[in-house]
Scaffold this motif. Structure first.
Motif, PDB file in Angstrom:
ATOM      1  N   UNK A 298       0.843  -1.185   0.000  1.00  0.00           N
ATOM      2  CA  UNK A 298       0.000   0.000   0.000  1.00  0.00           C
ATOM      3  C   UNK A 298       0.888   1.247   0.000  1.00  0.00           C
ATOM      4  N   UNK A 299       0.671   2.126  -0.952  1.00  0.00           N
ATOM      5  CA  UNK A 299       1.426   3.372  -1.037  1.00  0.00           C
ATOM      6  C   UNK A 299       0.709   4.418  -0.191  1.00  0.00           C
ATOM      7  N   UNK A 300       1.223   4.685   1.010  1.00  0.00           N
ATOM      8  CA  UNK A 300       0.552   5.603   1.934  1.00  0.00           C
ATOM      9  C   UNK A 300       1.052   7.029   1.821  1.00  0.00           C
ATOM     10  N   UNK A 301       2.152   7.236   1.087  1.00  0.00           N
ATOM     11  CA  UNK A 301       2.689   8.584   0.920  1.00  0.00           C
ATOM     12  C   UNK A 301       3.485   8.648  -0.369  1.00  0.00           C
ATOM     13  N   UNK A 302       3.244   9.691  -1.159  1.00  0.00           N
ATOM     14  CA  UNK A 302       4.041   9.935  -2.357  1.00  0.00           C
ATOM     15  C   UNK A 302       4.216  11.437  -2.493  1.00  0.00           C
ATOM     16  N   UNK A 303       5.440  11.885  -2.402  1.00  0.00           N
ATOM     17  CA  UNK A 303       5.746  13.319  -2.419  1.00  0.00           C
ATOM     18  C   UNK A 303       6.897  13.559  -3.381  1.00  0.00           C
ATOM     19  N   UNK A 304       6.801  14.599  -4.198  1.00  0.00           N
ATOM     20  CA  UNK A 304       7.910  14.938  -5.092  1.00  0.00           C
ATOM     21  C   UNK A 304       8.602  16.195  -4.602  1.00  0.00           C
ATOM     22  N   UNK A 305       9.935  16.217  -4.737  1.00  0.00           N
ATOM     23  CA  UNK A 305      10.741  17.361  -4.334  1.00  0.00           C
ATOM     24  C   UNK A 305      11.792  17.607  -5.400  1.00  0.00           C
ATOM     25  N   UNK A 306      12.151  18.871  -5.659  1.00  0.00           N
ATOM     26  CA  UNK A 306      13.192  19.159  -6.650  1.00  0.00           C
ATOM     27  C   UNK A 306      14.554  18.657  -6.184  1.00  0.00           C
ATOM     28  N   UNK A 307      15.362  18.202  -7.124  1.00  0.00           N
ATOM     29  CA  UNK A 307      16.718  17.745  -6.810  1.00  0.00           C
ATOM     30  C   UNK A 307      17.637  18.962  -6.803  1.00  0.00           C
ATOM     31  N   UNK A 308      18.313  19.268  -5.688  1.00  0.00           N
ATOM     32  CA  UNK A 308      19.183  20.454  -5.618  1.00  0.00           C
ATOM     33  C   UNK A 308      20.258  20.419  -6.696  1.00  0.00           C
ATOM     34  N   UNK A 309      20.416  21.558  -7.386  1.00  0.00           N
ATOM     35  CA  UNK A 309      21.453  21.667  -8.399  1.00  0.00           C
ATOM     36  C   UNK A 309      21.101  21.069  -9.739  1.00  0.00           C
TER      37      UNK A 309
END
Length: 366
Positions: A298-309
């Motif tokens: 079960x996928x309870x969390x999916x968050x995207x964040x920019x990769x620094x640089x």
């Protein structure tokens, strides 16, 4: 009152109404899950464990989690244990440490979240308590980024606590005298509805809610107020002008407990936190999500964040768990580890997944 006996048929009294220890454990886990929903918390007063044929007794408040877990085992065998947190006396993270561990660990105050990470890596603290998500204000992105940045740190557990904010100021103040309010950005966001009623107040961000209370106390200024826990009022000699000012009473913060990588190993984890990036092509994320479904996770969390640089490149944070009732903890561990192994295989083969790293394999009762 609940009767518990490991052999009810041989109990000297009330055997017919006694629960087996495993039934009691299941009941307590259900209560732990139910308590936050109705705004309560569970206080565990005493427990006994058998270690190397010797009974260990713990008095006063004690561990608010399964004391047979690897995390509890670590606390029991490495006393004294220090747990770092961001903020000062009365900070919500300090309260989380007290609720979760009771008096079995010593809190260590740090000025900010990165200080908590550094304290754990340097060995000044064995554990750290970091907020990762709030039910009203969303994710604490700084800590997601910190977990990605510090490869020598991993998640070893989680704890969810109800957050109740209060408006604090010096003696003799009142809401009509306030012109500026101090708090952590999350505290301000969680009280947005209340603050909307005072549009002229200046919002001033601080490193923590407890530091906001301290700044207001040190100023002695009746025109300044802090949004913080009511528990900080007596610590900093402030008055509570109004309590329960969060936008919704069902305001919960999920904390993660961190340790140095490899320090605490879960033998049968039911939850995994991972970060990964995918190829910039149609269907790459879809194929990764299909991998989770393949193993019944079960996928309870999916968050995207920019990769620094790396402009316009993103990494994904995911929490994976086996749905309750599907299988034992051993089954959950096997499925989670198999899914991660296949992710790493696809990464090596350059198939959809460009990078994958496990932030933690641990067990949660929620």
């Amino acid at each position: 009152m609940v009767e518990v006996h490991n052999c009810p048929d041989k109990a000297l009294s009330d055997g017919a109404q006694s629960l087996y220890p495993e039934q009691f454990e299941k009941m307590m886990r259900d209560i732990d899950v139910l308590a936050p929903v109705i705004g309560k918390s569970v206080s565990h007063r005493t427990f006994n464990t058998e270690k190397a044929g010797k009974t260990q007794s713990h008095s006063g408040e004690s561990l608010a989690f399964d004391y047979t877990s690897p995390l509890a085992e670590y606390v029991n065998t490495h006393s004294p244990v220090v747990c770092a947190y961001s903020g000062g006396n009365g900070a919500y993270a300090e309260q989380a440490i007290q609720h979760y561990f009771g008096k079995t660990v010593t809190p260590l105050a740090e000025h900010n979240f990165r200080g908590v990470m550094d304290a754990v890596i340097s060995g000044r603290a064995s554990l750290g308590m970091l907020p990762i998500e709030n039910s009203l204000a969303g994710s604490v992105y700084e800590n997601y980024d910190n977990l990605a940045r510090y490869e020598d740190i991993e998640v070893v557990g989680t704890f969810t606590m109800r957050i109740e904010h209060s408006l604090l100021s010096v003696k003799g103040s009142s809401p009509d005298k306030i012109t500026a309010v101090y708090s952590h950005p999350q505290g301000l966001a969680q009280c947005s509805d209340f603050l909307a009623g005072y549009p002229d107040w200046e919002r001033i961000e601080t490193d923590s809610t407890s530091s906001a209370a301290q700044m207001v106390a040190e100023s002695g200024d009746k025109s300044r107020a802090a949004i913080a826990s009511g528990a900080t009022a007596p610590i900093y000699h402030l008055e509570i002008l109004k309590s329960g000012i969060e936008s919704n009473p069902r305001n919960y913060t999920r904390f993660v407990i961190i340790a140095r990588t490899g320090e605490i190993v879960a033998s049968a984890p039911n939850t995994a936190s991972v970060i990964f990036s995918t190829a910039n092509e149609p269907g790459s994320l879809y194929r990764v999500l299909g991998l989770f479904a393949k193993y019944g996770l079960n996928l309870t969390k999916l968050e995207s964040r920019p990769v620094p640089g790396e402009p316009w490149q993103y990494r994904f944070y995911a929490n994976l768990t086996l749905p309750e009732g599907v299988g034992s903890s051993v089954v959950a561990a096997e499925r989670i580890r198999s899914a991660i192994a296949e992710m790493k295989d696809k990464n090596r083969a350059g198939n959809s997944i460009l990078d994958v790293r496990v932030l933690g394999l641990y067990s949660v009762k929620e």
